[in-house]
Enzyme design. Structure first.
Site, short mmCIF file in Angstrom:
data_model
loop_
_atom_site.label_atom_id
_atom_site.label_comp_id
_atom_site.label_asym_id
_atom_site.label_seq_id
_atom_site.Cartn_x
_atom_site.Cartn_y
_atom_site.Cartn_z
CG ASP A 1 -1.78 1.16 1.37
OD1 ASP A 1 -2.36 1.56 0.34
OD2 ASP A 1 -1.89 1.71 2.48
CB THR B 1 -1.58 6.35 2.73
OG1 THR B 1 -1.78 7.08 1.52
CG2 THR B 1 -1.67 7.29 3.92
#
Length: 790
Positions: free
Chosen positions: A477, A479
């Site tokens: 991912d 963030t």
């Protein structure tokens, strides 16, 4: 539904395996048994009464019990409290928590014990085995001496008694060894025969039992034996020394195994000791020392210099330098300010602060760590199936080899054929004992899990260790995984070189410190690093969704987005706007600072890429792994991050379902996928991936959905975890080699293959020693993992 029950009667991995198989015979139940915690975790489709599992254990044989400890025939006396003593659970289920009176542990059901000095005293199973070993040695040693003196010319023992008398002495001395110290081995052998689950105790029971019974009959009924069974003393050869030495050596192996379990759990035990027993609770401003279990959410706690932090929470008043090395592995204390999160088990520095509790008891990170590690200790790696399969075929093959050895010697030996046949058949049974085979996998897994915990890598189950070594693709991912997960000021864009940045920062700091907005906090953090001081602000106003305004030294200023400037008809200089457009194309967020007429500067705010991310990506790609980023952010930001990190591929605007679908697609191509994430939106993908890796800095949902948690949230730990996985799998294979290598080489020697060439035979005692050495080799090889770097 899932339930956890205490199990009594287990002393080794053989017991654990037997109990686990028995419980899994219950329809609708899937059981995992932990020897270390002395408990069974059972998943069931519907509630199954405890009595059903108890019956399954009885059907499988053995003195095992599930649930509450069985009461002896004579009622147990209620334990008396020792004045002034504190009591604790010997399994440390609740860390260092103590009680002021005796009783049962509310977690595992074991009796609480008074505080004592040594770690050995905490393990009742180890103590019992050690006591039995002392008994066995005390009686076996005289038997061994009696037997060996017969090799001395003019045996001095014959001055006191005849050989027949000494044989009777050996029989009497062997009884405590066989029927007390090592009787459990014969019980397990009988159980294995009844259930047809052959194991190492099958061979021990048959081999040692046959040697002892043969010797008893030799004393009681010597006339039934042919002449070649007689010694020159006129008595039948007896093998009490072989039987007792074999059993004692096996018992020694059991003690070493129990001791090794304690050593491999050392890192876990240190985690369990981090939480203090008491905390200083603030009630209406007054301090009160209370037991840790009385602390509730939102309570205020005073943490004094040098104190261990008792719960997870945030600093309400004050500041501190917190030593989090026991959780994160980082040796440098972390500076914490008001509002910052602190975790149970970390240690306060030289200041005092007030903590408001967010999580207590089982909700704390430390409790989750303990739970994850315990789950891993009781789980079984798929490679263990190989060891179990080998054992199921190996034991019958060894018994057959022993029978064939007996037949061959009985037919081919020129003299004393039956003696040679019997001794060599027993030696085959003993040297082929696969006790080390049962240790090969769990020992490596336990050491590996403990080493991972020490390095901030929490492994939920042993299967994850094996699968991580086979991964082809790592999905990450953006963030909170490759980035900090919070906004930070990257730089300041100025409209004119004449603008004094320090003065501007002073005004920005003065206004934004009064705001709660994350972007405002980012500029405050940056300003503090510059060392600017705040000025008085008047007529401050937070403008929802736009920014803030206020008056400094009688002049009005605003900080906010372009929409705020347009509404107030504030001009943006062309040069400044040109720079802003360039930054916005890279997905950066812009916050303007302006007076009532014109914007003076623009703050470039972004979710900064972690310093460790670049190295982490390079490390993973260097191992031949494909690294792909899936993010819910916009395409421009994803492109910038993807190019900066040199990723193999990346995709933007990915919803939770989109991430899951992408992983399914990669898996359909035959690839093994690991997914690293930290948010709730990552949970489905973490569950779908072959290996889910959660950032310890992320949400509880992500951590629960993953099989591996990186406490520090550092992507570099993925490479470390993979290295640990490879080390453990290699160590298991080495252990299997040690476990089987001695047997494969030893069986032909024990059968007497060297006798025609060198006149050499392997006595049952030497066979037992070689068998025990294989167990020691497995234990020693597993413990080597502790000294290897990641």
């Amino acid at each position: 539904m899932k339930h956890t029950y205490p199990i009594t009667g287990m002393t080794c991995q053989g017991c654990r395996s037997h109990v686990e198989k028995a419980l899994n015979t219950v329809t609708g139940a899937k059981a995992i048994v932990s020897l270390e915690k002395a408990e069974a975790t059972i998943e069931m489709d519907h509630h199954i009464p405890l009595e059903v599992f108890e019956q399954a254990l009885h059907a499988g044989g053995g003195n095992y019990h599930i649930g509450q400890k069985p009461e002896p025939m004579l009622a147990k006396l209620k334990p008396m409290a020792i004045p002034g003593a504190l009591y604790y659970c010997p399994m440390h289920c609740e860390g260092d928590k103590t009680y002021d009176k005796p009783g049962a542990c509310p977690v595992c059901g074991m009796d609480l014990v008074a505080q004592a000095g040594s770690a050995e005293e905490e393990n009742s199973s180890y103590n019992k085995l050690l006591f039995k070993l002392k008994i066995a040695i005390s009686f076996t040693l005289p038997i061994f001496i009696i037997s060996m003196t017969d090799m001395i010319p003019g045996n001095p023992l014959f001055q006191w008694a005849t050989m027949n008398t000494w044989n009777w002495v050996e029989l009497i001395l062997s009884i405590p060894v066989v029927f007390y110290a090592t009787w459990m081995f014969f019980e397990r052998a009988w159980q294995s025969l009844l259930t047809r689950h052959f194991n190492m105790f099958t061979l021990i029971g048959i081999g040692a039992g046959a040697a002892w019974l043969f010797s008893v009959f030799a004393i009681l009924f010597p006339s039934i034996f042919p002449q070649e069974f007689y010694s020159h003393h006129g008595t039948v050869y007896v093998y009490f020394e072989a039987a007792t030495v074999i059993l004692t050596l096996v018992l020694l192996g059991q003690v070493l195994e129990a001791r090794a379990h304690g050593k491999t759990n050392a890192a876990i035990r240190e985690l369990l000791k981090l939480v203090p027993n008491e905390a200083t609770l603030l009630i209406h401003g007054q301090e009160k020392l209370v037991p840790i279990e009385q602390i509730q959410k939102n309570d205020l706690i005073r943490v004094k210099p040098g104190d261990k932090i008792p719960v997870d929470g945030h600093i309400l008043e004050g500041h501190a330098a917190i030593d989090e090395s026991m959780i994160t592995g980082e040796p440098i204390p972390v500076d914490k300010q008001s509002g910052d999160l602190v975790r149970a088990g970390s240690i306060n520095g030289n200041t005092s602060f007030v903590l408001q509790t967010d999580k207590v008891g089982a909700e704390t990170l430390l409790s989750q760590i303990i739970d994850l590690v315990h789950q891993a200790s009781s789980s079984k790696a798929p490679i263990q199936k190989l060891a179990d399969t080998i054992s199921s075929y190996f034991v019958p093959a060894v018994v057959l080899s022993s029978v064939l050895t007996f037949i061959a010697w009985a037919i081919l030996a020129p003299e004393n054929a039956y003696i040679f046949a019997f001794v060599n058949a027993i030696a085959v049974l003993i040297i082929a004992c696969p006790c080390a085979l049962g240790l090969a996998t769990p020992m490596s897994v336990m050491v590996g899990v403990g080493k991972g915990a020490q390095n901030g890598i929490l492994i939920k189950n042993a299967e994850a260790l094996e699968k991580l070594a086979k991964v082809h693709v790592v999905i990450i991912d953006k963030t909170g995984t490759v980035t900090e997960g919070k906004p930070s000021v990257e730089k300041m864009l100025v409209a004119s070189e004449e603008i004094l940045e320090k003065e501007v920062w002073q005004k920005i700091f003065s206004l934004n410190q009064l705001s709660e907005h994350p972007l405002a906090k980012a500029s405050v953090v940056f300003a503090k690093k510059l060392g600017v001081e705040a000025k008085a602000v008047e007529q401050f106003e937070a403008l929802l969704g736009k920014g803030v305004k206020g008056s400094i030294d009688g002049k009005t200023y605003v900080i906010g987005n372009q929409k705020l400037l347009e509404e107030r008809m504030i001009n943006i200089p062309v040069e400044l706007f040109r720079q802003v457009i360039s930054e916005q194309k890279q997905g950066k967020t812009i916050s303007y600072f302006a007076d009532e007429k014109e914007a003076q500067v623009a703050l470039v705010i972004s979710d900064k890429i972690k310093e460790s991310s670049h190295q982490a990506i390079r490390d993973l790609q260097a191992e031949g792994l494909e690294v792909i980023m899936l993010t819910g952010d916009n395409q421009e930001t994803a492109d910038v991050v993807g190019k900066q990190l040199g990723l193999n591929d990346w995709k933007a605007q990915m919803l939770p379902q989109s991430k899951l679908d992408e992983i399914v697609r990669l898996q359909s191509e035959g690839k093994k996928v690991a997914m690293a994430g930290d948010g709730i939106n990552d949970a489905p993908a973490l569950s779908q991936a072959d290996i889910g890796i959660a950032m310890g800095t992320g949400t509880d949902v992500a951590i629960e959905s993953a099989e591996i948690t990186l406490v520090k949230g550092d992507l570099r730990d993925i490479a470390k975890a993979r290295k640990l996985s490879q080390m453990v799998i290699r160590n298991i294979k080495e252990n299997l080699f040690f476990a089987l290598g001695y047997n494969v080489l030893g069986i032909p020697i024990a059968a007497g293959i060297l006798y025609p060439f060198f006149g050499t035979l392997l006595s049952p005692m030497l066979a037992a020693l070689a068998m025990s050495f294989s167990s020691v080799s497995v234990i020693s090889n597993s413990l080597r993992l502790r000294g290897k770097g990641l």
